[in-house]
Scaffold this motif. Structure first.
Motif, short mmCIF file in Angstrom:
data_model
loop_
_atom_site.label_atom_id
_atom_site.label_comp_id
_atom_site.label_asym_id
_atom_site.label_seq_id
_atom_site.Cartn_x
_atom_site.Cartn_y
_atom_site.Cartn_z
N ILE A 249 41.98 41.71 38.60
CA ILE A 249 40.09 42.77 39.29
C ILE A 249 39.98 42.23 40.74
CG2 ILE A 249 38.19 42.33 38.99
CD1 ILE A 249 38.50 41.83 36.11
N ALA A 250 40.32 40.80 41.04
CA ALA A 250 39.75 40.24 42.36
C ALA A 250 41.46 41.62 43.24
CB ALA A 250 40.72 38.52 42.64
N TRP A 251 42.20 41.50 43.09
CA TRP A 251 43.50 41.76 43.51
C TRP A 251 42.43 43.52 44.14
CZ3 TRP A 251 45.89 46.64 43.29
CH2 TRP A 251 46.98 47.20 44.37
N LEU A 252 42.35 44.35 42.63
CA LEU A 252 41.48 45.68 43.46
C LEU A 252 40.63 45.20 44.76
CD1 LEU A 252 41.15 46.99 39.54
CD2 LEU A 252 42.81 48.28 41.87
N LEU A 253 38.76 44.04 44.53
CA LEU A 253 38.39 44.12 44.84
C LEU A 253 38.85 44.27 47.09
CD1 LEU A 253 35.75 41.67 42.89
CD2 LEU A 253 35.60 44.64 43.20
N HIS A 254 40.15 43.19 47.25
CA HIS A 254 40.31 42.84 47.73
C HIS A 254 41.68 43.63 49.01
CE1 HIS A 254 39.35 38.79 46.71
NE2 HIS A 254 39.15 38.97 48.15
N ARG A 255 41.75 44.39 47.46
CA ARG A 255 42.88 45.54 48.03
C ARG A 255 41.98 47.20 49.43
NH1 ARG A 255 45.59 48.74 50.14
NH2 ARG A 255 47.10 49.95 49.63
N SER A 256 40.75 46.96 49.22
CA SER A 256 40.36 47.40 50.02
C SER A 256 38.50 47.65 49.86
CB SER A 256 40.60 49.25 49.16
OG SER A 256 39.08 49.87 50.41
N PRO A 257 37.37 47.81 50.99
CA PRO A 257 36.09 47.53 50.65
C PRO A 257 35.79 48.45 49.93
CG PRO A 257 36.89 47.60 53.18
CD PRO A 257 37.55 47.92 51.96
N LEU A 258 35.99 49.62 49.72
CA LEU A 258 36.33 50.77 48.59
C LEU A 258 35.98 51.25 47.66
CD1 LEU A 258 36.32 53.35 51.86
CD2 LEU A 258 34.11 52.73 50.56
N MET A 259 36.58 49.77 47.52
CA MET A 259 36.61 49.99 45.42
C MET A 259 35.70 49.28 44.71
SD MET A 259 40.12 50.72 44.18
CE MET A 259 41.55 49.81 45.17
N LEU A 260 35.25 50.35 44.11
CA LEU A 260 34.78 49.60 42.68
C LEU A 260 35.20 49.64 41.36
CD1 LEU A 260 31.94 49.68 41.89
CD2 LEU A 260 31.19 51.52 41.61
N PRO A 261 35.56 48.79 40.71
CA PRO A 261 36.60 48.50 40.16
C PRO A 261 35.64 48.34 39.03
CG PRO A 261 37.17 46.57 41.12
CD PRO A 261 36.27 47.26 41.77
N ILE A 262 36.01 48.98 37.34
CA ILE A 262 35.06 49.45 36.23
C ILE A 262 36.10 48.89 35.50
CG2 ILE A 262 33.58 50.86 37.49
CD1 ILE A 262 35.25 52.97 35.68
N PRO A 263 36.03 47.53 35.08
CA PRO A 263 36.45 46.84 33.70
C PRO A 263 36.24 46.74 32.27
CG PRO A 263 36.56 45.57 35.34
CD PRO A 263 35.64 46.11 35.65
N GLY A 264 36.21 47.58 31.53
CA GLY A 264 35.78 47.58 30.02
C GLY A 264 36.22 46.84 28.87
N THR A 265 35.25 46.67 28.22
CA THR A 265 35.65 45.50 27.40
C THR A 265 34.04 45.91 26.34
OG1 THR A 265 35.92 43.23 26.51
CG2 THR A 265 33.71 43.87 28.02
N SER A 266 35.06 45.69 25.12
CA SER A 266 33.87 45.41 24.05
C SER A 266 33.72 44.36 23.64
CB SER A 266 34.66 46.85 22.54
OG SER A 266 35.73 45.52 22.06
N SER A 267 34.07 43.01 24.22
CA SER A 267 33.87 41.75 24.05
C SER A 267 32.73 41.27 24.71
CB SER A 267 35.07 41.05 23.74
OG SER A 267 35.10 39.60 23.74
N LEU A 268 31.68 40.22 24.36
CA LEU A 268 30.77 39.52 25.52
C LEU A 268 31.37 38.34 26.12
CD1 LEU A 268 27.88 39.65 26.37
CD2 LEU A 268 26.88 38.28 24.49
N ALA A 269 32.32 37.49 25.26
CA ALA A 269 33.21 37.22 26.14
C ALA A 269 33.85 37.37 27.00
CB ALA A 269 33.97 36.15 25.24
N HIS A 270 34.89 38.38 26.86
CA HIS A 270 35.74 38.94 28.02
C HIS A 270 35.03 39.81 29.48
CE1 HIS A 270 39.04 39.90 24.39
NE2 HIS A 270 39.58 38.54 25.60
N LEU A 271 34.16 40.14 28.97
CA LEU A 271 32.32 40.71 29.70
C LEU A 271 32.63 39.82 30.98
CD1 LEU A 271 30.86 42.67 31.23
CD2 LEU A 271 29.41 42.28 29.71
#
Length: 291
Positions: A249-271
């Motif tokens: 996730i951090a790599w995506l955020l640093h890859r470009s200032p126009l990147m908007l990651p949307i990682p999904g999960t069904s776990s509150l802990a993983h969120l």
């Protein structure tokens, strides 16, 4: 590293979102079908995400079917100011759980009307046209229907999903494309053939998105296998006392200032774990090492 991103910055009604969003697809039951196994937790995940600063939610009426839209409405309606909800049209599900195109103009209109109804909105802020293979419906006919509904006020901004470079170029000639949603992660950057169809990678369109100030929303960023423990991302994870998923996730955020990651999960802990990744600041040396 900017903490926010602007969608459609040159339009009359730009939208601003914090740069780590949340994708709701995993809130459904197995195979992205039916109700979640733990409905109270699913609702709490949505509330916690927004309370923690997530201001972009990604959904589709064919998740479930209609499950994620209904969960979003139950958990968050009336929606807080500043929350951006983006949905997708262009596909549907059959009873055998297969994914099929639903992209004729009248079908796209039916999907938009259904999204408006289930989300409880008068206008959808952002709608991605998901390309599932054109078949008998050419891209200009599909996208033309989307722009028509935009002119009617049902859609504020139009985006494209699962789009090739040539398709994005064609779309840009027809009208303003606000966002692109393609599969993209540290481990999987290019097109991938999956049992339910082809998922187009983000790498081939990223420079074009940057040229036109179009945010790239990477999906499936955590779904496909991350590199093995002895790979570079694991080494950086050890350096920051983080998980490989967080470094992804951090790599995506640093890859470009126009990147908007949307990682999904069904776990509150993983969120919570995913959200913590936004605080990881990779150095130029880290990014060069990761490649």
């Amino acid at each position: 590293m900017p903490s926010t991103i602007t969608i459609a910055p040159t339009s009359a009604q730009p939208l601003t979102a914090n740069r780590l969003g949340y994708g709701t697809m995993r809130l459904t039951g197995p195979d992205i079908w039916g109700e979640p196994a733990n409905r109270p937790e699913a609702l709490q995940i949505l509330r916690t995400a927004v309370e923690s600063g997530v201001s972009y939610l990604d959904t589709a009426d064919y998740y479930g079917e209609d499950i994620t839209n209904r969960l979003i409405r139950e958990a968050l309606y009336p929606y807080p100011a500043g929350l951006v909800i983006g949905t997708k049209v262009g596909a549907t599900r059959r009873p055998d759980k297969s994914w099929v195109p639903y992209n004729r103009p009248e079908q796209l209109r039916a999907s938009i009307d259904n999204n408006l109804r289930t989300l409880g909105q008068e206008q959808i802020q952002l709608v991605h046209l998901r390309l599932m293979g054109h078949g008998p419906v050419p891209l200009d006919e599909q996208l033309g229907a989307m722009f028509e509904m935009q002119q009617e006020g049902k859609i504020l901004h139009v985006g494209l999903s699962n789009v090739t470079r040539a398709e994005l170029e064609e779309g840009l000639q027809m009208g303003p494309i606000a966002t692109v949603e393609n599969m993209y992660s540290y481990a999987q950057r290019t097109t991938l053939n999956l049992p339910h169809g082809v998922n187009t990678g983000g790498e081939e369109v990223l420079d074009l998105c940057e040229q036109h100030q179009i945010p790239l929303i990477p999906f499936f960023s955590l779904l496909h296998a991350l590199p093995k423990a002895d790979d570079k991302i694991a080494e950086i994870a050890r350096k920051y006392n983080a998980t490989p998923a967080q470094i992804n996730i951090a790599w995506l955020l640093h890859r470009s200032p126009l990147m908007l990651p949307i990682p999904g999960t069904s776990s509150l802990a993983h969120l919570r774990e995913n959200l913590a990744a936004a605080a990881i600041h990779l150095s130029d040396e880290d990014m060069a090492f990761l490649g």
